[in-house]
Design an enzyme around this catalytic site. Structure first.
Site, PDB file in Angstrom:
ATOM      1  N   ASP A 102      39.802  72.431  20.437  1.00 48.63           N
ATOM      2  CA  ASP A 102      39.721  73.431  19.319  1.00 48.63           C
ATOM      3  C   ASP A 102      41.048  73.746  18.365  1.00 48.63           C
ATOM      4  O   ASP A 102      41.744  74.279  19.239  1.00 48.63           O
ATOM      5  CB  ASP A 102      39.096  74.662  19.750  1.00 48.63           C
ATOM      6  CG  ASP A 102      38.750  75.792  18.739  1.00 48.63           C
ATOM      7  OD1 ASP A 102      38.961  75.907  17.847  1.00 48.63           O
ATOM      8  OD2 ASP A 102      37.520  76.553  19.102  1.00 48.63           O
ATOM      9  N   ASP A 140      42.308  61.288  33.096  1.00 46.46           N
ATOM     10  CA  ASP A 140      40.895  62.043  33.559  1.00 46.46           C
ATOM     11  C   ASP A 140      39.928  61.290  34.520  1.00 46.46           C
ATOM     12  O   ASP A 140      39.096  61.696  34.921  1.00 46.46           O
ATOM     13  CB  ASP A 140      40.335  62.842  32.401  1.00 46.46           C
ATOM     14  CG  ASP A 140      39.718  61.886  31.309  1.00 46.46           C
ATOM     15  OD1 ASP A 140      39.460  60.660  31.858  1.00 46.46           O
ATOM     16  OD2 ASP A 140      39.604  62.200  30.355  1.00 46.46           O
ATOM     17  N   HIS A 164      36.176  73.221  16.975  1.00 45.12           N
ATOM     18  CA  HIS A 164      35.906  74.688  16.592  1.00 45.12           C
ATOM     19  C   HIS A 164      34.480  74.879  16.580  1.00 45.12           C
ATOM     20  O   HIS A 164      34.091  74.552  15.574  1.00 45.12           O
ATOM     21  CB  HIS A 164      36.646  75.201  15.595  1.00 45.12           C
ATOM     22  CG  HIS A 164      36.639  76.707  15.488  1.00 45.12           C
ATOM     23  ND1 HIS A 164      36.954  77.514  16.694  1.00 45.12           N
ATOM     24  CD2 HIS A 164      36.009  77.467  14.485  1.00 45.12           C
ATOM     25  CE1 HIS A 164      36.607  78.752  16.124  1.00 45.12           C
ATOM     26  NE2 HIS A 164      36.144  78.592  15.065  1.00 45.12           N
ATOM     27  N   SER A 212      33.158  81.780  17.625  1.00 45.50           N
ATOM     28  CA  SER A 212      34.358  82.276  16.992  1.00 45.50           C
ATOM     29  C   SER A 212      34.432  83.582  16.687  1.00 45.50           C
ATOM     30  O   SER A 212      34.378  84.230  17.727  1.00 45.50           O
ATOM     31  CB  SER A 212      34.237  81.502  15.464  1.00 45.50           C
ATOM     32  OG  SER A 212      35.565  81.505  14.780  1.00 45.50           O
TER      33      SER A 212
END
Ligand SMILES: [Ca+2]
Length: 525
Positions: A404, A257, A443, A185
């Protein structure tokens, strides 16, 4: 860009001799004597041995259990307006792994990262952390103090690094053999600033979820807050609605995917439109979206644009990040929808316009962006030319979570692509810089996907043994029990299911080129 190199001249308490390569038998300075070191622009307040056992950091509620160490507390004042507190923790010479680790911070938080220092110390590192030159997270420190903004932007970490290396050298009688920086971060921002501004500082750098596109991220927060709040300032979306959207995204894009595993591999390939959840006329239930809610979500996905030129100022937030878990940080609540004002409004009020009453509704996404990038050039660390770092032989390991909700992963991936373009392609980039994107991670940590991994050991192998990480092994746990493992792959590769074996076992996957842009059917092998 202003660049005030810290004059790291140190008058040592012991003679500086050619001892760097000698083993630990060379005596260093007893811990207590480090307090009398005379370092220009630095005051050492205290130096004392801390016995093995329980240590409660200043201001902390919980105690850390630590091995014995020498604790040095200091303040650096590289400018007349600087007040950069930092600590250096040094293991006894027989417990020292011979290395140094600088650790990063979170947010604008002006405090020393004791938890990260503890993790480094337990691995035998000498370690350092700084409060980045201020206390508190509200950014008021920047009002009328441009030098403190620069301290936050890059100077504090560099000064800490320079000084800590010298203090460690005095304590141990020799310099650390290798130096690492570990951060996520804001720590990822600091990592990228070191790589770009001071490529000599570190041999290995971990940049997690790097918030290094600092100014544009603040514009992104302004954009997304405005999009998700009514004219009355009230949020348009509840936790229940956000969770409904995240579930719908997985339903729409999980299989796309190539593997139905409850995770969307790369949300950039997911075209989910929230209009699919539109409520019937008049209805407004947790399981559907009103027209203004649909519009709000579309705007957050789309991201901030310059109204005059159409330029994308900052990427939007990824599909799936809306409300993938119960906590405020596992979705848009903490940074986008819960705050009464846009996150990081302080950048505009205190750093840029010097007006505590500045009204977010007056933001001009054209002129104000240009002004911010000119005036606050000490904040971002987005240079794409990393050749000085590469030339020195240093290694950079970056990671980001595809869910995130704070640092949009699209920005992290786009940065890697841009660096590769500048450095002459992926081949000439991955020999010193690898990015690992994590499907189903939020995150820095957490999320429904395998999100726990040991990046530092991989980086040590790369720096010290020349073994580059071809995969990282990630795991997901529920109630402390591992229930899924998966390899993380160096971007742009992705983990591909081999077609046989449990989809919860890493051995059933291999790193491969990503599927074509519009996958038509599940991959067979
Ligand atoms: Ca999937």
């Amino acid at each position: 860009m202003r660049r005030r190199m810290f004059a790291g001249v140190l008058v040592a308490a012991i003679p500086l001799m050619g001892q760097a390569a000698r083993p630990a038998a060379v005596a260093g300075t007893p811990c207590e004597n480090l307090a009398v070191l005379t370092i220009p622009d630095v005051t050492v307040h205290a130096a004392a041995m801390v016995a093995a056992g329980s240590f409660t950091p200043p201001g902390a509620q919980a105690a850390l259990t630590l091995p014995a160490f020498c604790r040095v507390e200091a303040t650096a004042r590289p400018t007349g307006d600087s007040e950069i507190r930092f600590e250096v923790w040094i293991p006894p010479v027989d417990a020292w792994n011979g290395k140094f680790q600088g650790v990063g911070n979170g947010g604008y938080q002006g405090s020393i990262s004791y938890g990260a220092m503890a993790a480094a110390l337990r691995r035998g590192y000498a370690t350092a952390s700084t409060d980045t030159g201020h206390t508190g997270d509200d950014m008021k420190f920047g009002q009328g103090h441009p030098e403190k903004v620069i301290d936050y932007g890059w100077r504090a970490i560099h000064v800490m690094t320079d000084t800590a290396k010298l203090i460690v050298r005095n304590a141990q009688g020799r310099f650390a053999e290798k130096s690492y920086f570990v951060g996520c971060s804001a720590g990822g921002h600091q990592a990228m600033s070191e790589v770009q501004r001071f490529p000599e500082d570190y041999d290995g750098v971990i940049a997690g979820a790097p918030a290094h596109n600092r100014i544009r991220q603040a514009f992104g927060f302004m954009w997304s807050w405005t999009a998700t709040h009514g004219a009355d300032g009230k949020p348009l979306l509840t936790q229940a609605k956000l969770a409904t959207v995240s579930k719908a995204v997985v339903e729409a894009c999980d299989a796309g995917d190539g593997l139905k595993d409850g995770l969307v591999g790369d949300p950039r390939k997911c075209a989910f439109d929230p209009a699919k959840l539109a409520c019937g006329t008049g209805a407004d239930e947790a399981t559907c979206l009103t027209a203004p809610q649909v519009e709000a979500i579309r705007k957050v996905y789309a991201g901030a644009k310059n109204p005059r030129t159409g330029e994308q100022i900052y990427t939007g937030w990824p599909r799936g990040s809306e409300g993938f878990g119960d906590t405020a940080l596992a979705g848009w609540r903490q940074y986008l929808t819960d705050p009464g004002e846009p996150a990081r409004i302080g950048l505009f009020r205190y750093f840029l316009f010097h007006d505590p009453n500045w009204d977010a509704r007056t933001l001009d996404y054209d002129r104000d962006l240009a002004y911010a990038e000119e005036r606050l050039s000490d904040l971002p660390a987005v240079s794409r030319d990393l050749s000085a770092f590469k030339k020195r032989g240093s290694k950079l390991l970056m990671y980001g979570g595809w869910l995130d909700p704070v640092v949009p992963p699209q920005d992290t991936a786009a940065y890697y692509e841009a660096v590769a373009k500048t450095m002459g392609g992926y081949d000439k980039t991955r020999d010193f810089f690898r990015l690992f994107m994590v499907s189903g991670m939020g995150h820095c940590f957490g999320g429904p996907g395998p999100n726990q991994f040991d990046a530092l050991t991989a980086l040590e192998q790369w720096v010290e043994k020349g073994v580059a990480p071809d995969t990282l092994l990630a795991s997901h746990s529920t109630n402390g029990k591992v229930d899924r493992t998966r390899p993380l792959c160096p971007y742009p590769q992705v983990a591909r299911y081999k077609g046989t074996g449990s989809i919860d076992e890493a051995t059933s996957f291999t790193c491969a080129a990503p599927p074509a842009a519009a996958p038509r059917k599940p991959a067979r092998e």
